[in-house]
Design a protein around this motif. Structure first.
Motif, PDB file in Angstrom:
ATOM      1  N   LYS A  70     113.166   1.497 -25.206  1.00 42.95           N
ATOM      2  CA  LYS A  70     113.047   2.673 -24.359  1.00 42.95           C
ATOM      3  C   LYS A  70     112.404   3.819 -25.138  1.00 42.95           C
ATOM      4  O   LYS A  70     112.889   4.194 -26.206  1.00 42.95           O
ATOM      5  N   LYS A  71     111.320   4.314 -24.577  1.00 41.62           N
ATOM      6  CA  LYS A  71     110.574   5.421 -25.183  1.00 41.62           C
ATOM      7  C   LYS A  71     110.258   5.152 -26.650  1.00 41.62           C
ATOM      8  O   LYS A  71     110.383   6.027 -27.509  1.00 41.62           O
ATOM      9  N   GLY A  72     109.889   3.909 -26.930  1.00 39.58           N
ATOM     10  CA  GLY A  72     109.463   3.541 -28.274  1.00 39.58           C
ATOM     11  C   GLY A  72     110.577   3.194 -29.231  1.00 39.58           C
ATOM     12  O   GLY A  72     110.315   2.838 -30.374  1.00 39.58           O
ATOM     13  N   ILE A  73     111.837   3.276 -28.770  1.00 36.15           N
ATOM     14  CA  ILE A  73     112.989   2.999 -29.627  1.00 36.15           C
ATOM     15  C   ILE A  73     113.676   1.707 -29.175  1.00 36.15           C
ATOM     16  O   ILE A  73     113.845   1.465 -27.973  1.00 36.15           O
TER      17      ILE A  73
ATOM     18  N   SER B 164     104.131  -0.559 -30.762  1.00 35.72           N
ATOM     19  CA  SER B 164     104.242   0.326 -31.925  1.00 35.72           C
ATOM     20  C   SER B 164     103.832   1.735 -31.530  1.00 35.72           C
ATOM     21  O   SER B 164     103.023   1.931 -30.604  1.00 35.72           O
ATOM     22  N   ASN B 165     104.409   2.710 -32.225  1.00 41.64           N
ATOM     23  CA  ASN B 165     103.996   4.107 -32.017  1.00 41.64           C
ATOM     24  C   ASN B 165     104.168   4.512 -30.548  1.00 41.64           C
ATOM     25  O   ASN B 165     103.367   5.285 -30.015  1.00 41.64           O
ATOM     26  N   ASN B 166     105.210   3.942 -29.902  1.00 45.09           N
ATOM     27  CA  ASN B 166     105.480   4.198 -28.483  1.00 45.09           C
ATOM     28  C   ASN B 166     104.294   3.815 -27.598  1.00 45.09           C
ATOM     29  O   ASN B 166     104.048   4.424 -26.552  1.00 45.09           O
ATOM     30  N   GLN B 167     103.533   2.816 -28.051  1.00 45.26           N
ATOM     31  CA  GLN B 167     102.386   2.307 -27.309  1.00 45.26           C
ATOM     32  C   GLN B 167     102.480   0.779 -27.281  1.00 45.26           C
ATOM     33  O   GLN B 167     103.182   0.172 -28.077  1.00 45.26           O
ATOM     34  N   ILE B 168     101.747   0.195 -26.338  1.00 46.41           N
ATOM     35  CA  ILE B 168     101.714  -1.262 -26.251  1.00 46.41           C
ATOM     36  C   ILE B 168     100.277  -1.727 -26.148  1.00 46.41           C
ATOM     37  O   ILE B 168      99.476  -1.144 -25.388  1.00 46.41           O
TER      38      ILE B 168
ATOM     39  N   LEU C  69     111.076  -4.712 -21.879  1.00 47.86           N
ATOM     40  CA  LEU C  69     112.104  -5.701 -22.199  1.00 47.86           C
ATOM     41  C   LEU C  69     111.411  -7.003 -22.598  1.00 47.86           C
ATOM     42  O   LEU C  69     110.708  -7.613 -21.788  1.00 47.86           O
ATOM     43  N   LEU C  70     111.599  -7.393 -23.837  1.00 44.62           N
ATOM     44  CA  LEU C  70     111.089  -8.677 -24.304  1.00 44.62           C
ATOM     45  C   LEU C  70     112.135  -9.734 -23.977  1.00 44.62           C
ATOM     46  O   LEU C  70     113.291  -9.617 -24.384  1.00 44.62           O
ATOM     47  N   LYS C  71     111.709 -10.782 -23.270  1.00 40.13           N
ATOM     48  CA  LYS C  71     112.646 -11.823 -22.847  1.00 40.13           C
ATOM     49  C   LYS C  71     112.534 -13.055 -23.748  1.00 40.13           C
ATOM     50  O   LYS C  71     111.447 -13.571 -24.009  1.00 40.13           O
ATOM     51  N   SER C  72     113.697 -13.488 -24.241  1.00 37.93           N
ATOM     52  CA  SER C  72     113.809 -14.737 -25.020  1.00 37.93           C
ATOM     53  C   SER C  72     112.785 -14.792 -26.146  1.00 37.93           C
ATOM     54  O   SER C  72     112.051 -15.770 -26.297  1.00 37.93           O
ATOM     55  N   ALA C  73     112.736 -13.739 -26.944  1.00 36.76           N
ATOM     56  CA  ALA C  73     111.809 -13.675 -28.072  1.00 36.76           C
ATOM     57  C   ALA C  73     112.488 -14.222 -29.327  1.00 36.76           C
ATOM     58  O   ALA C  73     113.578 -13.772 -29.696  1.00 36.76           O
ATOM     59  N   LYS C  74     111.861 -15.181 -29.958  1.00 38.15           N
ATOM     60  CA  LYS C  74     112.397 -15.722 -31.205  1.00 38.15           C
ATOM     61  C   LYS C  74     111.997 -14.797 -32.342  1.00 38.15           C
ATOM     62  O   LYS C  74     110.809 -14.567 -32.585  1.00 38.15           O
ATOM     63  N   ILE C  75     112.974 -14.269 -33.040  1.00 33.66           N
ATOM     64  CA  ILE C  75     112.729 -13.265 -34.072  1.00 33.66           C
ATOM     65  C   ILE C  75     112.454 -13.951 -35.410  1.00 33.66           C
ATOM     66  O   ILE C  75     113.245 -14.782 -35.869  1.00 33.66           O
ATOM     67  N   ILE C  76     111.331 -13.597 -36.017  1.00 33.16           N
ATOM     68  CA  ILE C  76     110.976 -14.097 -37.354  1.00 33.16           C
ATOM     69  C   ILE C  76     111.104 -12.938 -38.329  1.00 33.16           C
ATOM     70  O   ILE C  76     110.267 -12.040 -38.376  1.00 33.16           O
TER      71      ILE C  76
END
Length: 417
Positions: A28-31, A411-415, A4-11
């Motif tokens: 969840k699970k890369g989606i 990305s690619n269900n990885q961090i 869960l990304l919290k308070s992320a400003k989207i560019i």
């Protein structure tokens, strides 16, 4: 893995609904499952809450070199992909500068297998000719079927114009993209830096701008005759920009890139004979640098690339004439571009290019696979050795003032954070 990304400003300049909005993003699970102003933290979910967190589509680089196979001491694929992920890149095109070079389908399969399972995805280039010797075409169609996205004899001139003609004609059968490095070796001669006042003052043999421009002019004439798709990597002169602009006006299917270091530095950086500034194509004049930046702004130049090229320190800490060309650039890419262009343009440049290679273009959208880069665009720093994650340390950006800090990628269900 759930995040869960919290308070992320989207560019996302292309997305009018989400651009510049602060949102929580549940993955969840890369989606991407949900994007909302506030999302309660589900159980078994990793929370990512960073200072001044910004997020964009994952970044793409059309020209990265590692070393494996053959030059693992420079950089392995595994470590190189960690470097790319920590630098914000979710997708890279891998240059064919290994030993042996990838000139068969099995070579391409090997590269893809070595890169599997990483957060950063690899799209290999195959060589255009066998052994990259410029004599006979390599197995282009078979390599394409194995996963090669284009064909390139890395930083080597295609000296035989008929070979380029045949390659462009043949590649049209499967919509293949042909690279041609912009240098005429006979005009270049024994030159090692840009020919101009600096080379004269330092007593170093110069490479005329003509060496690049003559090759580009020839290649564009051939492209006009054959049709097909041509990419000219890492142009460096003002007149090269003009040549490509004119070709595009004619409707030719040509694209080009510029190395980030050719936007940041000029040949005046050579005054201390620091071999970290020795690259191919060379650092050019201030006028060339301005023309390249203008070419990016008006769209003549299609893409930026780090032109990341790890080199052993033993090949750099020798006489300038004998030192190898190349600088690493992944770790300093975002901070460099952001200091030149500002945030929106920088993100536009870093997310552009997949379409030229026939790759899927990700979107920040519920139900889509997460392909995201996380960063703080406002952090300022001086780039130092502690910022280098690459095995090789040959960075000309050491000591540069950069704007922006990369947290990593999802990305690619990885961090990689």
């Amino acid at each position: 893995m759930n995040m869960l990304l919290k308070s992320a400003k989207i560019i996302a300049p292309e997305n009018k609904v989400l651009h510049l909005k602060k949102r929580d993003i549940l993955i969840k699970k890369g989606i991407i499952e949900k994007i909302a102003a506030s999302i309660a933290v589900p159980s078994n979910t990793k929370v990512i809450d960073k200072k001044n967190l910004h997020v964009s589509l994952g970044w793409f680089d059309s020209g990265v070199s590692f070393g494996e196979p053959g030059y693992e001491e420079r950089e392995t694929i595994a470590n190189g992909l960690k470097v790319a992920g920590h630098s914000g890149f979710t997708d890279i095109v891998l240059n064919p500068n290994t030993h042996p070079v990838p000139d068969t389908s099995s070579d391409v399969v090997f590269l893809k297998e070595r890169a599997s399972g990483s957060a950063t995805r690899v799209f290999p280039l195959g060589t255009l000719t066998k052994n990259a010797e410029g004599v006979d075409l390599a197995e282009l169609f078979d390599m394409r079927n194995a996963g090669a996205v284009a064909f390139y004899d890395f930083k080597r001139q295609i000296a035989n114009p008929n070979l380029l003609k045949i390659a462009l004609l043949y590649a049209q059968n499967f919509d293949g993209l042909v690279f041609s490095f912009p240098v005429d070796n006979q005009i270049k001669g024994k030159g090692i830096v840009h020919e101009g006042e600096v080379s004269t003052a330092l007593g170093l043999k110069g490479i005329p701008s003509l060496a690049e421009e003559l090759q580009i002019a020839r290649d564009l004439f051939i492209l006009e005759y054959t049709g097909g798709k041509l990419h000219i990597p890492t142009i460096s002169t003002a007149d090269s920009v003009k040549l490509i602009a004119n070709a595009k006006k004619k409707g030719l299917d040509v694209s080009c890139s510029v190395a980030i270091h050719n936007l940041m530095y000029t040949d005046e950086s050579l005054n201390e004979f620091d071999t970290f500034f020795k690259v191919s194509p060379p650092l050019r004049s201030n006028n060339d640098c301005k023309a390249l930046i203008k070419g990016l702004k008006d769209g003549t130049i299609d893409y930026v690339t780090t032109d990341h090229l790890p080199i052993d320190i033993e090949e750099k800490r020798i006489e300038f004439d004998n030192a190898a060309n190349g600088t690493i650039g992944l770790e300093s890419a975002f901070g460099s571009l952001n200091s030149i262009f500002g945030l929106d343009k920088t993100i536009g440049l870093l997310t552009k290019g997949r379409e030229r290679f026939g790759l899927d273009i990700p979107q920040i959208k519920e139900g889509n696979e997460a392909c995201l880069t996380l960063f703080d665009p406002d952090a300022e720093s001086v780039f130092g050795t502690d910022d280098i994650r690459s095995t090789s340390k040959n960075s000309m950006f050491l000591g540069a003032s950069l704007k922006g800090k990369v947290y990593g990628v999802i990305s690619n269900n990885q961090i990689t954070i």
